[in-house]
Design a protein around this motif. Structure first.
Motif, PDB file in Angstrom:
ATOM      1  N   LEU A 229       0.875  -1.117   0.012  1.00  0.00           N
ATOM      2  CA  LEU A 229       0.072  -0.123   0.066  1.00  0.00           C
ATOM      3  C   LEU A 229       0.853   1.203   0.125  1.00  0.00           C
ATOM      4  O   LEU A 229       2.114   1.123   0.579  1.00  0.00           O
ATOM      5  CB  LEU A 229      -0.986   0.154   1.192  1.00  0.00           C
ATOM      6  CG  LEU A 229      -2.018  -1.065   1.399  1.00  0.00           C
ATOM      7  CD1 LEU A 229      -2.733  -1.119   2.884  1.00  0.00           C
ATOM      8  CD2 LEU A 229      -2.932  -1.085   0.277  1.00  0.00           C
ATOM      9  N   PRO A 230       0.351   2.439  -0.527  1.00  0.00           N
ATOM     10  CA  PRO A 230       1.216   3.658  -0.481  1.00  0.00           C
ATOM     11  C   PRO A 230       1.413   3.891   0.952  1.00  0.00           C
ATOM     12  O   PRO A 230       0.594   3.659   1.994  1.00  0.00           O
ATOM     13  CB  PRO A 230       0.157   4.718  -1.264  1.00  0.00           C
ATOM     14  CG  PRO A 230      -1.008   4.000  -1.902  1.00  0.00           C
ATOM     15  CD  PRO A 230      -1.074   2.593  -1.039  1.00  0.00           C
ATOM     16  N   PRO A 231       2.457   4.743   1.065  1.00  0.00           N
ATOM     17  CA  PRO A 231       2.725   5.241   2.432  1.00  0.00           C
ATOM     18  C   PRO A 231       1.565   6.060   3.204  1.00  0.00           C
ATOM     19  O   PRO A 231       1.115   6.854   2.297  1.00  0.00           O
ATOM     20  CB  PRO A 231       3.878   6.306   2.353  1.00  0.00           C
ATOM     21  CG  PRO A 231       4.598   5.669   1.130  1.00  0.00           C
ATOM     22  CD  PRO A 231       3.451   5.173   0.192  1.00  0.00           C
ATOM     23  N   GLY A 232       1.152   5.632   4.414  1.00  0.00           N
ATOM     24  CA  GLY A 232       0.020   6.718   4.869  1.00  0.00           C
ATOM     25  C   GLY A 232      -1.197   6.095   4.911  1.00  0.00           C
ATOM     26  O   GLY A 232      -2.327   6.518   5.365  1.00  0.00           O
TER      27      GLY A 232
ATOM     28  N   ALA B 194      -9.860  -5.061  -5.164  1.00  0.00           N
ATOM     29  CA  ALA B 194      -9.780  -3.700  -4.465  1.00  0.00           C
ATOM     30  C   ALA B 194      -9.787  -3.952  -2.918  1.00  0.00           C
ATOM     31  O   ALA B 194     -10.755  -4.832  -2.561  1.00  0.00           O
ATOM     32  CB  ALA B 194     -10.809  -2.757  -5.001  1.00  0.00           C
ATOM     33  N   LEU B 195      -8.891  -3.447  -2.228  1.00  0.00           N
ATOM     34  CA  LEU B 195      -8.981  -3.609  -0.917  1.00  0.00           C
ATOM     35  C   LEU B 195      -9.422  -2.152  -0.363  1.00  0.00           C
ATOM     36  O   LEU B 195      -8.753  -1.082  -0.774  1.00  0.00           O
ATOM     37  CB  LEU B 195      -7.624  -3.653  -0.352  1.00  0.00           C
ATOM     38  CG  LEU B 195      -7.315  -3.680   1.286  1.00  0.00           C
ATOM     39  CD1 LEU B 195      -8.180  -4.950   1.832  1.00  0.00           C
ATOM     40  CD2 LEU B 195      -6.101  -3.827   1.597  1.00  0.00           C
TER      41      LEU B 195
ATOM     42  N   CYS C  25      -7.632   0.575  -2.651  1.00  0.00           N
ATOM     43  CA  CYS C  25      -6.284   0.349  -3.441  1.00  0.00           C
ATOM     44  C   CYS C  25      -6.808  -0.932  -4.461  1.00  0.00           C
ATOM     45  O   CYS C  25      -6.880  -1.875  -3.848  1.00  0.00           O
ATOM     46  CB  CYS C  25      -5.396   0.207  -2.495  1.00  0.00           C
ATOM     47  SG  CYS C  25      -3.647  -0.073  -3.491  1.00  0.00           S
ATOM     48  N   ALA C  26      -6.399  -0.722  -5.717  1.00  0.00           N
ATOM     49  CA  ALA C  26      -6.381  -1.805  -6.732  1.00  0.00           C
ATOM     50  C   ALA C  26      -5.270  -2.720  -6.480  1.00  0.00           C
ATOM     51  O   ALA C  26      -3.991  -2.265  -6.759  1.00  0.00           O
ATOM     52  CB  ALA C  26      -6.484  -1.428  -8.188  1.00  0.00           C
ATOM     53  N   VAL C  27      -5.540  -3.938  -5.802  1.00  0.00           N
ATOM     54  CA  VAL C  27      -4.204  -4.541  -5.397  1.00  0.00           C
ATOM     55  C   VAL C  27      -3.749  -5.737  -6.500  1.00  0.00           C
ATOM     56  O   VAL C  27      -2.774  -6.206  -6.634  1.00  0.00           O
ATOM     57  CB  VAL C  27      -4.439  -5.288  -4.168  1.00  0.00           C
ATOM     58  CG1 VAL C  27      -4.638  -4.271  -3.023  1.00  0.00           C
ATOM     59  CG2 VAL C  27      -5.796  -6.004  -4.032  1.00  0.00           C
ATOM     60  N   GLU C  28      -4.734  -6.085  -7.149  1.00  0.00           N
ATOM     61  CA  GLU C  28      -4.692  -7.273  -8.238  1.00  0.00           C
ATOM     62  C   GLU C  28      -5.499  -6.933  -9.535  1.00  0.00           C
ATOM     63  O   GLU C  28      -6.684  -6.405  -9.265  1.00  0.00           O
ATOM     64  CB  GLU C  28      -5.049  -8.673  -7.734  1.00  0.00           C
ATOM     65  CG  GLU C  28      -4.099  -8.987  -6.479  1.00  0.00           C
ATOM     66  CD  GLU C  28      -4.357 -10.495  -6.152  1.00  0.00           C
ATOM     67  OE1 GLU C  28      -3.452 -11.230  -5.853  1.00  0.00           O
ATOM     68  OE2 GLU C  28      -5.505 -10.872  -5.909  1.00  0.00           O
TER      69      GLU C  28
ATOM     70  N   PHE D 203      -6.016   4.598  -4.126  1.00  0.00           N
ATOM     71  CA  PHE D 203      -4.670   5.251  -3.584  1.00  0.00           C
ATOM     72  C   PHE D 203      -3.754   4.020  -3.971  1.00  0.00           C
ATOM     73  O   PHE D 203      -3.830   3.048  -3.529  1.00  0.00           O
ATOM     74  CB  PHE D 203      -4.730   5.170  -1.995  1.00  0.00           C
ATOM     75  CG  PHE D 203      -5.702   6.199  -1.441  1.00  0.00           C
ATOM     76  CD1 PHE D 203      -5.306   7.336  -1.313  1.00  0.00           C
ATOM     77  CD2 PHE D 203      -7.129   6.024  -1.237  1.00  0.00           C
ATOM     78  CE1 PHE D 203      -6.293   8.529  -0.609  1.00  0.00           C
ATOM     79  CE2 PHE D 203      -8.198   7.019  -0.911  1.00  0.00           C
ATOM     80  CZ  PHE D 203      -7.643   8.197  -0.609  1.00  0.00           C
ATOM     81  N   GLN D 204      -2.891   4.254  -4.805  1.00  0.00           N
ATOM     82  CA  GLN D 204      -2.006   3.384  -5.467  1.00  0.00           C
ATOM     83  C   GLN D 204      -0.475   3.504  -5.216  1.00  0.00           C
ATOM     84  O   GLN D 204       0.045   4.827  -5.213  1.00  0.00           O
ATOM     85  CB  GLN D 204      -2.047   3.437  -6.826  1.00  0.00           C
ATOM     86  CG  GLN D 204      -3.619   3.035  -7.529  1.00  0.00           C
ATOM     87  CD  GLN D 204      -3.949   1.737  -7.122  1.00  0.00           C
ATOM     88  OE1 GLN D 204      -5.261   1.438  -6.529  1.00  0.00           O
ATOM     89  NE2 GLN D 204      -3.165   0.643  -7.329  1.00  0.00           N
ATOM     90  N   PRO D 205      -0.047   2.623  -4.779  1.00  0.00           N
ATOM     91  CA  PRO D 205       1.488   2.463  -4.574  1.00  0.00           C
ATOM     92  C   PRO D 205       2.310   2.670  -5.666  1.00  0.00           C
ATOM     93  O   PRO D 205       1.911   2.710  -6.862  1.00  0.00           O
ATOM     94  CB  PRO D 205       1.838   1.283  -3.689  1.00  0.00           C
ATOM     95  CG  PRO D 205       0.860   0.131  -4.462  1.00  0.00           C
ATOM     96  CD  PRO D 205      -0.532   1.164  -4.672  1.00  0.00           C
ATOM     97  N   ALA D 206       3.602   2.868  -5.540  1.00  0.00           N
ATOM     98  CA  ALA D 206       4.549   2.953  -6.884  1.00  0.00           C
ATOM     99  C   ALA D 206       4.669   1.406  -7.573  1.00  0.00           C
ATOM    100  O   ALA D 206       4.585   0.555  -6.871  1.00  0.00           O
ATOM    101  CB  ALA D 206       5.731   3.434  -6.302  1.00  0.00           C
ATOM    102  N   LEU D 207       4.813   1.619  -8.939  1.00  0.00           N
ATOM    103  CA  LEU D 207       5.130   0.524  -9.823  1.00  0.00           C
ATOM    104  C   LEU D 207       6.530   0.850 -10.542  1.00  0.00           C
ATOM    105  O   LEU D 207       6.541   2.010 -10.742  1.00  0.00           O
ATOM    106  CB  LEU D 207       4.059   0.199 -10.702  1.00  0.00           C
ATOM    107  CG  LEU D 207       2.763  -0.680 -10.031  1.00  0.00           C
ATOM    108  CD1 LEU D 207       1.981  -0.572 -11.269  1.00  0.00           C
ATOM    109  CD2 LEU D 207       3.071  -1.810  -9.197  1.00  0.00           C
ATOM    110  N   PRO D 208       7.217  -0.156 -10.996  1.00  0.00           N
ATOM    111  CA  PRO D 208       8.364   0.195 -11.847  1.00  0.00           C
ATOM    112  C   PRO D 208       7.831   1.097 -12.996  1.00  0.00           C
ATOM    113  O   PRO D 208       8.773   1.963 -13.300  1.00  0.00           O
ATOM    114  CB  PRO D 208       8.651  -1.098 -12.359  1.00  0.00           C
ATOM    115  CG  PRO D 208       8.327  -2.157 -11.222  1.00  0.00           C
ATOM    116  CD  PRO D 208       6.913  -1.596 -10.803  1.00  0.00           C
TER     117      PRO D 208
END
Length: 231
Positions: free
Chosen positions: A33-36, A69-70, A81-84, A165-170
């Motif tokens: 998950l993203p920070p925060g 989504a979570l 957050c779209a996790v998969e 709320f999305q985390p970083a990806l490459p």
């Protein structure tokens, strides 16, 4: 050089089947998950939503998708957050990852109607997602499938707004937030899921959704990503 996907916003249309699953935290993969940003707690459970979507011609792209989504809290807001995610269109894979940090992977889908007024959807995914080396999904039989039975259609069209709320990806090295806007006709449904150990959605095996619905003839806008405000 032109990007291999359309620029945002994407304006999509079609039909989706959604189901809400309360799941014990210890059954879930260690999704980043993203920070925060933290999971929304339902006691010892977490709220997981599955979306089986048929994006049809007339929108920015036409493709099929299974997205997980979570439900989360980001700052003072509740979102997801779209996790998969798996899709059957390479432009959607590339655009989802680069534009919005959604971890999309290629897949093949099967849609059929085994009985009148029922729809079965299945997905065959590629093994070993590159951004989730700790939890690869191997090919399996039977395929993960969901059976959707329509029930009562609600009057009118329902407008919805949400935020990812999305985390970083490459492909997108910074966390981001994604505004979503959706409207469509809601029909209550009954969803049953079949999966197997090691397959996508195996953490939902043996569970029943708390609620399920279809959104028919929807119009969906995915806005350009915004910088994360939760770090």
């Amino acid at each position: 050089m032109n990007a291999p996907y359309p620029p945002p916003p994407w304006h999509l249309r079609g039909t989706l089947h959604a189901a809400l699953w309360p799941v014990r935290a210890d059954r879930l993969p260690p999704w980043p998950l993203p920070p925060g940003v933290r999971p929304l707690r339902l006691g010892r459970r977490r709220a997981v939503v599955t979306f089986w979507v048929d994006y049809r011609p007339g929108g920015t792209l036409a493709y099929r998708e299974l997205l997980v989504a979570l439900a989360v809290r980001g700052g003072g807001s509740v979102g997801a957050c779209a996790v998969e995610a798996w899709v059957d269109d390479p432009a959607s894979v590339a655009g989802g990852r680069a534009l919005w940090g959604i971890p999309k992977h290629p897949a093949a889908f099967v849609h059929d109607s085994p009985e009148p007024r029922r729809l079965r959807t299945g997905v065959l995914v590629d093994p070993a997602p590159t951004d989730a080396p700790d939890a690869p999904h191997a090919p399996c039989a039977p395929l993960p499938t969901a059976l959707h039975q329509p029930l009562v259609r609600l009057p009118g069209r329902v407008p919805l707004r949400a935020r990812l709320f999305q985390p970083a990806l490459p492909e997108r090295p910074h966390p981001c937030e994604v505004p979503l806007r959706l409207t469509g006709a809601v029909r209550l449904t009954r969803t049953r899921l079949r999966t197997a150990p090691g397959a996508p959605l195996d953490y939902l095996a043996g569970l029943r959704p708390l609620a399920a619905c279809a959104l028919e003839d929807f119009r969906f806008t995915i806005a350009p990503a915004e910088p994360s405000q939760t770090a």
